[in-house]
Every structure is written in structure tokens, then in C-alpha cells.
Design an enzyme around this catalytic site. Structure first.
Site: not given
Length: 218
Positions: A4, A6
Site C-alpha cells: 500500500d 498512503d
């Protein structure tokens, strides 16, 4: 390896805080802490719905709000993007070992293109953005898409996430999951290994997670 972006690789959630609060004030309100936590890891459409509902202004145009946020966050990403603790070292170790690697993010392609200036365009063999899938996280499609692009069975992938939404997506896809909470508290979940930061992660741990997953599903 499926990363991922953010809150996992880069400390960008604080930049989203700035943009979301600025928009809330533009609309004459303040975004609540609970709503902000609910937004973490969601698609832009869901984020704008949560913001509007929290402000008591559900009639607002989500596309107009999204355009405002996108323009502001692009500015912030160009100047304020920082690595999360341990993230760069782990990414480098994964790449040095020749492990196929994908970035799997709810952020849209224009924002990701700016982030890649920090992350490194050669750091990933595939990039899956939130505006390039039919169903965003927590649906499993983003992670299943990444595994397909890498040519690796999802059961042989480790996904690293920071949000409940992302963890749910990776679990539903069938990946082994390493969770490193950033802005949102993560509940203890079967099949999910939690660390306080990626400074405690290495290739041995990633391999052990795959072994544990194989044992749990075998």
C-alpha cells in the site's frame, strides 16, 4: 510483495489531513476525528461522501469536492512527501532480493505519478491505482489485479497495509497480511500480523508470514 502507499510507504496521511480539513473549512465546518478515521484507506468517492455527511451537507457534489482535494493534494505531495519509518529499507531489501513487487493504492494515477518521484519508478514491477479498478478497497480486486500483473499466485504474496480498509481488501484477496497502523487503530484480526513500524520488518519475517498462511489454509 504488495505495498500500500498512503500511510504505509509514505507519511502522506498527514497531507490528506491538511487537504480534508481545508475543504471542510471551505464549506464552513470542521471534519470530525471519527469521520477522518473512517476516510483512511477509502476511495475518493467514499471519502467525499463521508466528509459531506459529517458536515451535514450530503447534497454537495462529490465530483467537485474530489477535484478540489485532488488539486490541493497534488500541491502537497510535490513538497511534503516523507517515507514512513523502515519503509525505504524494506523496499530496498525486497528489490535487492529480486522479489516481484507491486504498489497497490486507493489513490488515483495523477497523484501516484507524483509519489513515484519519491518512491522510485523502478521500485515496482506493477502499479495498481484506485481509479484503474472497477471495485476499490476493501474489495479484493486491487490486490488480485496486482498479483495477476506480477504473475504470482495471490497466496504467495504478502500485502503490507496500514488501514482497516486495506487490510480487509488484502485478506479478502487471499494474501498474507502485515499490518502497520498509521492513523487508524487496527483491531487484532486472525491471519494478520501487526507491527508498530516497518523498522521491525525484514525478509525473514515476510517468508514466515507466507509459511504461516500456507499452514492456515493447507
Amino acid at each position: 510483495m504488495l505495498f500500500d502507499m498512503d500511510g504505509t510507504l509514505v507519511d502522506s496521511e498527514k497531507l490528506w489531513d491538511v487537504a480534508l480539513q481545508e475543504l471542510a473549512r471551505e464549506y464552513g465546518g470542521e471534519l470530525s476525528t471519527a469521520a477522518r478515521r473512517s476516510i483512511v484507506g477509502t476511495s475518493m468517492a467514499d471519502s467525499m461522501r463521508i466528509l459531506h455527511d459529517d458536515l451535514g451537507q450530503p447534497e454537495r457534489d462529490p465530483e467537485a469536492s474530489a477535484a478540489w482535494i485532488n488539486a490541493r493534494i497534488l500541491e502537497l505531495f510535490r513538497t511534503g512527501l516523507r517515507w514512513r519509518p523502515g519503509a525505504l529499507a524494506l523496499l530496498r531489501a525486497v528489490r535487492a532480493a529480486g522479489i516481484p513487487t507491486a504498489l497497490v493504492t486507493s489513490s488515483g494515477r495523477p497523484l501516484v505519478e507524483i509519489a513515484l518521484d519519491t518512491l522510485g519508478r523502478d521500485s515496482f514491477d506493477a502499479v495498481v491505482c484506485g481509479d484503474e479498478v472497477v471495485a476499490a478497497k476493501p474489495h479484493p480486486e486491487p490486490y488480485l489485479t496486482a498479483a495477476r500483473l506480477l504473475g504470482v499466485p495471490i497466496g504467495r504474496c504478502v500485502a503490507i497495509e496500514d488501514s482497516p480498509t486495506g487490510v480487509a481488501s488484502a485478506l479478502a484477496a487471499g494474501a498474507a497480511v502485515l499490518a502497520v497502523p498509521a492513523e487508524a487503530t487496527l483491531p487484532s484480526t486472525p491471519g494478520v500480523h501487526q507491527l508498530e513500524s516497518l523498522t521491525g520488518a525484514d525478509l525473514e519475517l515476510l517468508a514466515a508470514l507466507l509459511v504461516d498462511r500456507a499452514g492456515a489454509t493447507g
